[in-house]
Design an enzyme around this catalytic site. Structure first.
Site, PDB file in Angstrom:
ATOM      1  N   ASP A  41       0.855  -1.174   0.000  1.00  0.00           N
ATOM      2  CA  ASP A  41       0.000   0.000   0.000  1.00  0.00           C
ATOM      3  C   ASP A  41       0.899   1.235   0.000  1.00  0.00           C
ATOM      4  OD1 ASP A  41      -2.370   1.684   0.543  1.00  0.00           O
ATOM      5  OD2 ASP A  41      -1.520   1.842   2.564  1.00  0.00           O
ATOM      6  N   ASP A  90      -0.271   5.024   0.871  1.00  0.00           N
ATOM      7  CA  ASP A  90      -0.546   6.093   1.835  1.00  0.00           C
ATOM      8  C   ASP A  90      -0.324   5.624   3.264  1.00  0.00           C
ATOM      9  OD1 ASP A  90      -1.264   7.367  -0.447  1.00  0.00           O
ATOM     10  OD2 ASP A  90      -3.409   7.442  -0.007  1.00  0.00           O
ATOM     11  N   ASP A 113      -1.100  -0.100   6.111  1.00  0.00           N
ATOM     12  CA  ASP A 113      -1.347   0.556   7.396  1.00  0.00           C
ATOM     13  C   ASP A 113      -2.818   0.536   7.788  1.00  0.00           C
ATOM     14  OD1 ASP A 113      -2.562   3.764   7.058  1.00  0.00           O
ATOM     15  OD2 ASP A 113      -2.076   2.568   5.292  1.00  0.00           O
TER      16      ASP A 113
END
Length: 299
Positions: free
Chosen positions: A52, A54, A227
């Site tokens: 991922d 961001d 996250d």
């Protein structure tokens, strides 16, 4: 390990997620064939690493940094930027997705690119990465990605960010490529339509699975990093899931499922954190990013 098979409760949202995932994987294969990244070591053809973007590999939201760059170039006003930011925050933390919520977020994403050329977006993305993103990369997560590369494994970003921008980020970091949101273009100009939906939540899992099917990957040997609890579907389809800088919900899920947790927000150096099981699970794959070579031409 139980592989994630589900998705949205809404059949239409699930269909859009599947379409988005397949389009992203198709684009990844196309760009890999057109502009392959030479492996740094003998290539493991059955494993892959998926990151991922961001707050996992980059501090903050890549699409927000891009929006800031566009606002500075008078593409829209600071007021528009604020509205976009608030809607993106609500989209990420607002809980259960709805058809109306997806539609609103899609319209916001399209407002950036509709009517602009693909080449224009790429040129701006290159500039904005240098200005606003290059210094936002988490060194710890970057080191994890490099470990996979050093082991002869390919590494993809998987993000809701437009694939053209996601590919720029991946290439600047020396990664294989990116799976990202695919927007239609005709005659080199964005049409204002997405292929499916944004590459978010279940759509990311569909993209990873679609890429695996195309390239003969063994998902049990693949690794994924994120996250956000929104990415539990993607984390659940691979053999090794790693929560990086996790939100509270993902941290709890990771603890319950025995997933690894890496938190670089405390200032710890990546070199001090051992990750033997990450490489042990494997990672590589076969196709690069979704979009720079993907030019959907409408008839």
């Amino acid at each position: 390990m139980s592989l994630w098979r589900g998705g949205h409760d809404d059949p239409e949202l699930e269909r859009l997620a599947a379409v988005a995932g397949a389009a992203s994987a198709e684009a990844a294969v196309a760009i890999e064939a057109a502009d392959p990244v030479p492996p740094q070591a003998p290539v493991d053809l059955t494993a892959a690493a998926f990151f991922d973007v961001d707050n996992t590999i980059m501090m903050g939201a890549s699409i927000f940094h891009f929006a800031r760059g566009l606002a500075a170039r008078k593409f829209f006003t600071n007021s528009d930027l604020l509205k976009f930011t608030l809607q993106q925050v609500l989209f990420r933390v607002g809980g259960k997705e709805t058809a109306d919520g997806i539609k609103s977020s899609r319209e916001q994403a399209l407002s950036f690119v509709a009517g602009h050329t693909v080449d224009e977006l790429i040129d701006l993305g290159e500039e904005i990465f240098d200005e606003l993103m290059a210094d936002k990369i988490w060194p710890g997560t970057r080191a994890l990605a490099q470990m996979h590369l050093d082991a002869g494994q390919r590494v993809w970003l998987v993000t809701a960010t437009p694939v053209e921008l996601a590919t720029i980020i991946a290439r600047r970091l020396g990664l294989t490529g990116a799976l990202g949101t695919v927007a239609e273009s005709a005659e080199g100009v964005f049409t204002g339509k997405l292929v499916g939906e944004m590459l978010h939540g279940p759509a990311k899992a569909h993209a990873v699975r679609s890429l695996a099917a195309r390239e003969g990957l063994d998902l049990r040997r693949c690794t994924a990093y994120s996250d956000s609890s929104n990415d539990v579907p993607m984390l659940s389809v691979v053999g090794t899931a790693v929560a990086v800088n996790p939100d509270g919900t993902l941290r709890e899920v990771a603890r319950k499922r025995g997933w690894e947790i890496r938190d670089f927000r405390t200032g710890r150096k990546a070199a001090k954190i051992g990750v033997p099981s990450v490489l042990g699970a494997g990672a590589l794959a076969g196709a690069v990013a979704a979009g720079l070579a993907y030019r959907k031409r409408l008839v």
